[in-house]
Design a protein around this motif. Structure first.
Motif, PDB file in Angstrom:
ATOM      1  N   LEU A 145     -63.414   6.121   5.375  1.00 39.98           N
ATOM      2  CA  LEU A 145     -62.273   6.972   5.048  1.00 39.98           C
ATOM      3  C   LEU A 145     -60.990   6.416   5.670  1.00 39.98           C
ATOM      4  O   LEU A 145     -59.963   6.283   4.995  1.00 39.98           O
ATOM      5  CB  LEU A 145     -62.535   8.397   5.539  1.00 39.98           C
ATOM      6  CG  LEU A 145     -61.392   9.403   5.403  1.00 39.98           C
ATOM      7  CD1 LEU A 145     -61.022   9.630   3.954  1.00 39.98           C
ATOM      8  CD2 LEU A 145     -61.789  10.718   6.061  1.00 39.98           C
ATOM      9  N   ALA A 146     -61.060   6.060   6.952  1.00 42.00           N
ATOM     10  CA  ALA A 146     -59.870   5.551   7.647  1.00 42.00           C
ATOM     11  C   ALA A 146     -59.380   4.232   7.056  1.00 42.00           C
ATOM     12  O   ALA A 146     -58.182   4.051   6.823  1.00 42.00           O
ATOM     13  CB  ALA A 146     -60.176   5.380   9.139  1.00 42.00           C
ATOM     14  N   LEU A 147     -60.298   3.313   6.796  1.00 47.53           N
ATOM     15  CA  LEU A 147     -59.892   2.027   6.228  1.00 47.53           C
ATOM     16  C   LEU A 147     -59.416   2.176   4.788  1.00 47.53           C
ATOM     17  O   LEU A 147     -58.508   1.470   4.346  1.00 47.53           O
ATOM     18  CB  LEU A 147     -61.026   1.007   6.337  1.00 47.53           C
ATOM     19  CG  LEU A 147     -61.319   0.550   7.773  1.00 47.53           C
ATOM     20  CD1 LEU A 147     -62.602  -0.251   7.828  1.00 47.53           C
ATOM     21  CD2 LEU A 147     -60.153  -0.245   8.336  1.00 47.53           C
ATOM     22  N   GLY A 148     -60.000   3.104   4.052  1.00 43.73           N
ATOM     23  CA  GLY A 148     -59.529   3.380   2.698  1.00 43.73           C
ATOM     24  C   GLY A 148     -58.107   3.916   2.716  1.00 43.73           C
ATOM     25  O   GLY A 148     -57.258   3.495   1.917  1.00 43.73           O
ATOM     26  N   LEU A 149     -57.826   4.826   3.637  1.00 49.52           N
ATOM     27  CA  LEU A 149     -56.465   5.345   3.761  1.00 49.52           C
ATOM     28  C   LEU A 149     -55.495   4.241   4.168  1.00 49.52           C
ATOM     29  O   LEU A 149     -54.380   4.169   3.643  1.00 49.52           O
ATOM     30  CB  LEU A 149     -56.415   6.498   4.772  1.00 49.52           C
ATOM     31  CG  LEU A 149     -57.082   7.799   4.317  1.00 49.52           C
ATOM     32  CD1 LEU A 149     -57.129   8.799   5.472  1.00 49.52           C
ATOM     33  CD2 LEU A 149     -56.367   8.387   3.108  1.00 49.52           C
ATOM     34  N   LEU A 150     -55.936   3.367   5.072  1.00 46.69           N
ATOM     35  CA  LEU A 150     -55.088   2.245   5.469  1.00 46.69           C
ATOM     36  C   LEU A 150     -54.760   1.377   4.260  1.00 46.69           C
ATOM     37  O   LEU A 150     -53.611   0.961   4.077  1.00 46.69           O
ATOM     38  CB  LEU A 150     -55.767   1.406   6.552  1.00 46.69           C
ATOM     39  CG  LEU A 150     -55.007   0.149   6.994  1.00 46.69           C
ATOM     40  CD1 LEU A 150     -53.670   0.516   7.623  1.00 46.69           C
ATOM     41  CD2 LEU A 150     -55.871  -0.666   7.953  1.00 46.69           C
ATOM     42  N   GLY A 151     -55.754   1.116   3.428  1.00 48.64           N
ATOM     43  CA  GLY A 151     -55.535   0.303   2.239  1.00 48.64           C
ATOM     44  C   GLY A 151     -54.589   0.944   1.244  1.00 48.64           C
ATOM     45  O   GLY A 151     -53.843   0.253   0.551  1.00 48.64           O
ATOM     46  N   LEU A 152     -54.593   2.275   1.177  1.00 47.91           N
ATOM     47  CA  LEU A 152     -53.661   2.971   0.291  1.00 47.91           C
ATOM     48  C   LEU A 152     -52.242   2.972   0.858  1.00 47.91           C
ATOM     49  O   LEU A 152     -51.275   2.813   0.123  1.00 47.91           O
ATOM     50  CB  LEU A 152     -54.124   4.415   0.063  1.00 47.91           C
ATOM     51  CG  LEU A 152     -55.360   4.599  -0.808  1.00 47.91           C
ATOM     52  CD1 LEU A 152     -55.836   6.045  -0.761  1.00 47.91           C
ATOM     53  CD2 LEU A 152     -55.085   4.171  -2.237  1.00 47.91           C
ATOM     54  N   ILE A 153     -52.137   3.142   2.171  1.00 53.19           N
ATOM     55  CA  ILE A 153     -50.828   3.227   2.817  1.00 53.19           C
ATOM     56  C   ILE A 153     -50.200   1.849   3.019  1.00 53.19           C
ATOM     57  O   ILE A 153     -49.008   1.662   2.806  1.00 53.19           O
ATOM     58  CB  ILE A 153     -50.956   3.964   4.172  1.00 53.19           C
ATOM     59  CG1 ILE A 153     -51.362   5.420   3.923  1.00 53.19           C
ATOM     60  CG2 ILE A 153     -49.669   3.881   4.979  1.00 53.19           C
ATOM     61  CD1 ILE A 153     -51.861   6.138   5.164  1.00 53.19           C
ATOM     62  N   SER A 154     -51.022   0.889   3.442  1.00 53.10           N
ATOM     63  CA  SER A 154     -50.511  -0.447   3.758  1.00 53.10           C
ATOM     64  C   SER A 154     -51.497  -1.516   3.289  1.00 53.10           C
ATOM     65  O   SER A 154     -52.239  -2.084   4.113  1.00 53.10           O
ATOM     66  CB  SER A 154     -50.253  -0.571   5.259  1.00 53.10           C
ATOM     67  OG  SER A 154     -49.768  -1.852   5.570  1.00 53.10           O
ATOM     68  N   PRO A 155     -51.534  -1.797   2.000  1.00 53.06           N
ATOM     69  CA  PRO A 155     -52.489  -2.779   1.492  1.00 53.06           C
ATOM     70  C   PRO A 155     -52.343  -4.149   2.159  1.00 53.06           C
ATOM     71  O   PRO A 155     -53.338  -4.835   2.379  1.00 53.06           O
ATOM     72  CB  PRO A 155     -52.216  -2.853  -0.001  1.00 53.06           C
ATOM     73  CG  PRO A 155     -51.005  -2.048  -0.257  1.00 53.06           C
ATOM     74  CD  PRO A 155     -50.701  -1.229   0.942  1.00 53.06           C
ATOM     75  N   ALA A 156     -51.128  -4.540   2.519  1.00 53.71           N
ATOM     76  CA  ALA A 156     -50.927  -5.841   3.167  1.00 53.71           C
ATOM     77  C   ALA A 156     -51.649  -5.903   4.506  1.00 53.71           C
ATOM     78  O   ALA A 156     -52.222  -6.936   4.861  1.00 53.71           O
ATOM     79  CB  ALA A 156     -49.428  -6.119   3.344  1.00 53.71           C
ATOM     80  N   THR A 157     -51.644  -4.804   5.244  1.00 47.32           N
ATOM     81  CA  THR A 157     -52.341  -4.768   6.534  1.00 47.32           C
ATOM     82  C   THR A 157     -53.830  -4.964   6.338  1.00 47.32           C
ATOM     83  O   THR A 157     -54.469  -5.749   7.057  1.00 47.32           O
ATOM     84  CB  THR A 157     -52.063  -3.430   7.253  1.00 47.32           C
ATOM     85  OG1 THR A 157     -50.657  -3.282   7.432  1.00 47.32           O
ATOM     86  CG2 THR A 157     -52.770  -3.372   8.603  1.00 47.32           C
ATOM     87  N   LEU A 158     -54.398  -4.262   5.368  1.00 46.23           N
ATOM     88  CA  LEU A 158     -55.835  -4.388   5.118  1.00 46.23           C
ATOM     89  C   LEU A 158     -56.183  -5.780   4.605  1.00 46.23           C
ATOM     90  O   LEU A 158     -57.176  -6.373   5.039  1.00 46.23           O
ATOM     91  CB  LEU A 158     -56.310  -3.316   4.144  1.00 46.23           C
ATOM     92  CG  LEU A 158     -57.823  -3.173   4.001  1.00 46.23           C
ATOM     93  CD1 LEU A 158     -58.484  -2.892   5.347  1.00 46.23           C
ATOM     94  CD2 LEU A 158     -58.150  -2.062   3.017  1.00 46.23           C
ATOM     95  N   LEU A 159     -55.364  -6.322   3.717  1.00 49.18           N
ATOM     96  CA  LEU A 159     -55.602  -7.687   3.230  1.00 49.18           C
ATOM     97  C   LEU A 159     -55.613  -8.676   4.399  1.00 49.18           C
ATOM     98  O   LEU A 159     -56.479  -9.553   4.465  1.00 49.18           O
ATOM     99  CB  LEU A 159     -54.538  -8.089   2.204  1.00 49.18           C
ATOM    100  CG  LEU A 159     -54.701  -7.528   0.798  1.00 49.18           C
ATOM    101  CD1 LEU A 159     -53.438  -7.780  -0.019  1.00 49.18           C
ATOM    102  CD2 LEU A 159     -55.917  -8.114   0.117  1.00 49.18           C
ATOM    103  N   ALA A 160     -54.658  -8.547   5.302  1.00 50.37           N
ATOM    104  CA  ALA A 160     -54.591  -9.445   6.460  1.00 50.37           C
ATOM    105  C   ALA A 160     -55.813  -9.277   7.355  1.00 50.37           C
ATOM    106  O   ALA A 160     -56.372 -10.264   7.842  1.00 50.37           O
ATOM    107  CB  ALA A 160     -53.309  -9.192   7.247  1.00 50.37           C
TER     108      ALA A 160
END
Length: 142
Positions: free
Chosen positions: A20-35
């Motif tokens: 859930l947390a990482l999914g929200l991160l990907g929605l809010i800041s996809p660049a952060t998750l990609l990195a």
């Protein structure tokens, strides 16, 4: 929502919270998750590059999955716990293969490892609780 009542439930709750947390991160800041995953982050995306659309879709799927896991943990729904073990091991194999074949960056192995270790920990918890395999007893009909 109730706290998990078993060790296997806690493994599911932890996995669900992280998804859930990482999914929200990907929605809010996809660049952060990609990195975090080791993918190149571009300042400008060329026409026809649907990376951000894919990130939104997979992140939303992670949010949904996280919620499913949290609800299953809250209900101590052991059949769901059992169903996840083999499929998470398959995910580990597929994601690891992507890294080994060079299709994904080395950091992406962490996702596969997360799935594989999580599946093993949940499987071991179910085994310890005597719930890894469904009961083979026949129920008599009165």
């Amino acid at each position: 929502m109730r706290l998990p009542r078993s060790l296997s439930g806690w493994t599911m709750a932890v996995f669900g919270f992280l998804a859930l947390a990482l999914g929200l991160l990907g929605l809010i800041s996809p660049a952060t998750l990609l990195a975090m995953l080791g993918f190149e982050v571009l300042d400008v995306r060329p026409p026809g590059d649907y990376t951000l659309v894919y990130m939104a879709a997979s992140s939303m799927a992670a949010v949904n999955m996280g919620v499913y896991y949290l609800f299953a943990a809250s209900a101590d729904y052991t059949p769901f716990f059992r169903w996840t073990v083999p499929f998470r091991l398959v995910t580990f194999a597929v994601f690891t293969t992507l890294v080994l074949t060079g299709a994904a960056p080395a950091k992406f192995f962490g996702v596969g490892l997360w799935e594989g270790v999580g599946a093993l920990v949940t499987g071991l918890a179910l085994w310890r609780e005597g719930k890894l395999l469904p009961s083979r007893q026949q129920h008599s009909v009165a």
